[in-house]
Design a protein around this motif. Structure first.
Motif, mmCIF file in Angstrom:
data_model
loop_
_atom_site.group_PDB
_atom_site.id
_atom_site.type_symbol
_atom_site.label_atom_id
_atom_site.label_comp_id
_atom_site.label_asym_id
_atom_site.label_seq_id
_atom_site.Cartn_x
_atom_site.Cartn_y
_atom_site.Cartn_z
ATOM 1 N N ARG A 259 -0.569 37.819 -12.384
ATOM 2 C CA ARG A 259 -1.159 38.354 -11.160
ATOM 3 C C ARG A 259 -0.825 39.839 -11.080
ATOM 4 N NH1 ARG A 259 -3.487 34.508 -7.723
ATOM 5 N NH2 ARG A 259 -3.881 32.717 -9.064
ATOM 6 N N GLN A 260 -1.822 40.649 -10.742
ATOM 7 C CA GLN A 260 -1.656 42.096 -10.818
ATOM 8 C C GLN A 260 -2.129 42.789 -9.547
ATOM 9 O OE1 GLN A 260 -4.091 42.916 -14.216
ATOM 10 N NE2 GLN A 260 -2.701 41.902 -15.660
ATOM 11 N N SER A 261 -1.401 43.819 -9.168
ATOM 12 C CA SER A 261 -1.825 44.735 -8.118
ATOM 13 C C SER A 261 -2.143 46.053 -8.796
ATOM 14 C CB SER A 261 -0.714 44.908 -7.078
ATOM 15 O OG SER A 261 -1.124 45.796 -6.067
ATOM 16 N N CYS A 262 -3.398 46.490 -8.699
ATOM 17 C CA CYS A 262 -3.842 47.645 -9.487
ATOM 18 C C CYS A 262 -4.402 48.744 -8.583
ATOM 19 C CB CYS A 262 -4.923 47.226 -10.491
ATOM 20 S SG CYS A 262 -4.402 45.911 -11.614
ATOM 21 N N THR A 263 -4.200 49.977 -9.030
ATOM 22 C CA THR A 263 -4.717 51.150 -8.324
ATOM 23 C C THR A 263 -5.465 52.025 -9.312
ATOM 24 O OG1 THR A 263 -2.810 51.137 -6.838
ATOM 25 C CG2 THR A 263 -4.118 53.149 -6.912
ATOM 26 N N MET A 264 -6.642 52.500 -8.889
ATOM 27 C CA MET A 264 -7.413 53.442 -9.708
ATOM 28 C C MET A 264 -7.575 54.728 -8.907
ATOM 29 S SD MET A 264 -11.362 53.188 -11.100
ATOM 30 C CE MET A 264 -11.132 51.607 -11.907
ATOM 31 N N GLY A 265 -7.319 55.866 -9.572
ATOM 32 C CA GLY A 265 -7.429 57.143 -8.872
ATOM 33 C C GLY A 265 -7.880 58.258 -9.808
ATOM 34 N N PRO A 266 -8.165 59.438 -9.255
ATOM 35 C CA PRO A 266 -8.669 60.560 -10.059
ATOM 36 C C PRO A 266 -7.550 61.406 -10.642
ATOM 37 C CG PRO A 266 -8.719 61.145 -7.739
ATOM 38 C CD PRO A 266 -8.182 59.734 -7.806
ATOM 39 N N LEU A 267 -7.822 62.027 -11.787
ATOM 40 C CA LEU A 267 -6.934 63.020 -12.389
ATOM 41 C C LEU A 267 -7.728 64.319 -12.536
ATOM 42 C CD1 LEU A 267 -5.059 61.044 -15.185
ATOM 43 C CD2 LEU A 267 -4.109 61.912 -13.046
ATOM 44 N N ARG A 268 -7.199 65.408 -11.973
ATOM 45 C CA ARG A 268 -7.911 66.690 -11.942
ATOM 46 C C ARG A 268 -7.273 67.702 -12.910
ATOM 47 N NH1 ARG A 268 -10.861 66.712 -6.960
ATOM 48 N NH2 ARG A 268 -10.268 64.924 -5.631
ATOM 49 N N ASP A 269 -8.084 68.673 -13.348
ATOM 50 C CA ASP A 269 -7.552 69.726 -14.200
ATOM 51 C C ASP A 269 -7.064 70.884 -13.327
ATOM 52 O OD1 ASP A 269 -9.795 71.081 -13.358
ATOM 53 O OD2 ASP A 269 -10.864 70.910 -15.270
ATOM 54 N N ASP A 270 -6.707 72.012 -13.948
ATOM 55 C CA ASP A 270 -6.169 73.156 -13.202
ATOM 56 C C ASP A 270 -7.180 73.753 -12.233
ATOM 57 O OD1 ASP A 270 -3.827 72.836 -14.559
ATOM 58 O OD2 ASP A 270 -4.269 74.365 -16.075
ATOM 59 N N ASN A 271 -8.460 73.485 -12.461
ATOM 60 C CA ASN A 271 -9.514 73.996 -11.579
ATOM 61 C C ASN A 271 -9.931 72.975 -10.525
ATOM 62 O OD1 ASN A 271 -9.726 76.519 -12.967
ATOM 63 N ND2 ASN A 271 -10.869 75.436 -14.590
ATOM 64 N N ASN A 272 -9.132 71.928 -10.396
ATOM 65 C CA ASN A 272 -9.372 70.871 -9.399
ATOM 66 C C ASN A 272 -10.632 70.058 -9.702
ATOM 67 O OD1 ASN A 272 -8.258 69.566 -7.148
ATOM 68 N ND2 ASN A 272 -9.750 70.523 -5.770
#
Length: 293
Positions: free
Chosen positions: A91-104
């Motif tokens: 059983r898993q609790s998962c989160t997905m999110g963004p990764l930005r570069d130096d210019n956002n």
């Protein structure tokens, strides 16, 4: 070293990073999956829900959460046998999110995977404890009455039939007085096990109190319930219970009732079955009696 899975995927859903935790639980080395589409290894993730969340993360910078209570898991990893649970997968609790570069600018998406099997197993165990009888392991009275109300509401809406059987072990006090309470407990557990093995999975069998039990039979008319009750009566009568090398026989009395449209509440059905059970005991026991027409 961290006890959590971390995956980084690019806009084409190709794996950019695959940490050690993911290697261990997926049994897929990082060098084998890095640079390849995630769906090539986990095709079940190629579904509208996952793709919709992935698009939301990359387009708007949103965060997506996958709760084990709703989704159970994202990655089908083998689960350890936590607290005696029967989970096939972790059983898993998962989160997905963004990764930005130096210019956002959003370049990648990350997925964090947390193993919550122990928590889910503990919650399952607590739930089982709240609806099961501590001695026999069958459902308890509270759960039975909840399911009875649900069946009653379903009958009002769809007019589907259902019946109940109320059972009482004859002269059970004599068993306790003659052989002792440990023997009585053994008889209750063995009796309950025999009934459960003789009914359908959709039927609800519960200990109603003391040596009294109830069986809720969805989609079952009175005549079919009578046949089942008679079958159970004969099965119990023929059986020999052995406790400490002592052979013990018991019999049961049973009252049968089917829900009728004119019954205004589920309690009315219980009363009818209870009256029939009382008649079975008063007329000699070891009998099956149905509700009056």
């Amino acid at each position: 070293m961290i006890n959590i899975g971390i995956i980084i995927i690019d806009k084409e859903l190709k794996v950019y990073k695959w940490n050690r935790w993911m290697e261990i639980h997926s049994k897929i080395p990082a060098e084998k999956i890095t640079g390849f589409p995630l769906f090539s290894f986990f095709p079940d993730l190629n579904n509208p829900r996952f793709l919709r969340n992935f698009k939301s993360v990359l387009t708007f910078g949103n965060f997506a959460f996958f709760s084990q209570k709703l989704h159970q898991y994202l990655f089908p990893f083998q689960a350890a046998n936590s607290l005696g649970s029967n989970f096939k997968y972790m059983r898993q609790s998962c989160t997905m999110g963004p990764l930005r570069d130096d210019n956002n600018v959003i370049r990648y998406a990350y997925i964090m995977v947390q193993d919550v099997t122990d928590i889910a197993a503990y919650e399952q165990k607590l739930l089982e404890m709240s609806i099961r009888d501590g001695l026999t392991g069958v459902y308890n009275r509270r759960y039975f009455e909840t399911r009875l109300e649900e069946e009653f509401e379903r009958h009002k809406r769809y007019t589907r039939p259902f019946s109940i059987i109320m059972q009482d072990i004859d002269h059970f006090k004599k068993v306790n007085d003659t052989y002792g309470h440990p023997c009585g407990d053994y008889i209750l557990k063995a009796f309950a096990s025999m009934i459960v093995s003789s009914i359908r999975k959709v039927d609800i069998f519960a200990r109603y109190g003391g040596e009294e039990f109830c069986c809720l039979l969805p989609e079952t008319r009175l005549d079919s319930a009578m046949k089942l009750a008679e079958f159970l009566r004969k099965k119990i009568e023929r059986n020999i219970f052995i406790f400490n090398n002592t052979e013990i026989r018991i019999t049961i009395s049973q009252g049968i009732a089917e829900l009728k449209t004119e019954m205004g509440a589920a309690e009315a059905l219980l009363r009818e079955a209870d009256h029939a059970l009382y008649e079975a005991k008063e007329s000699g026991r070891n009998k099956v009696v149905k509700m009056k027409d």
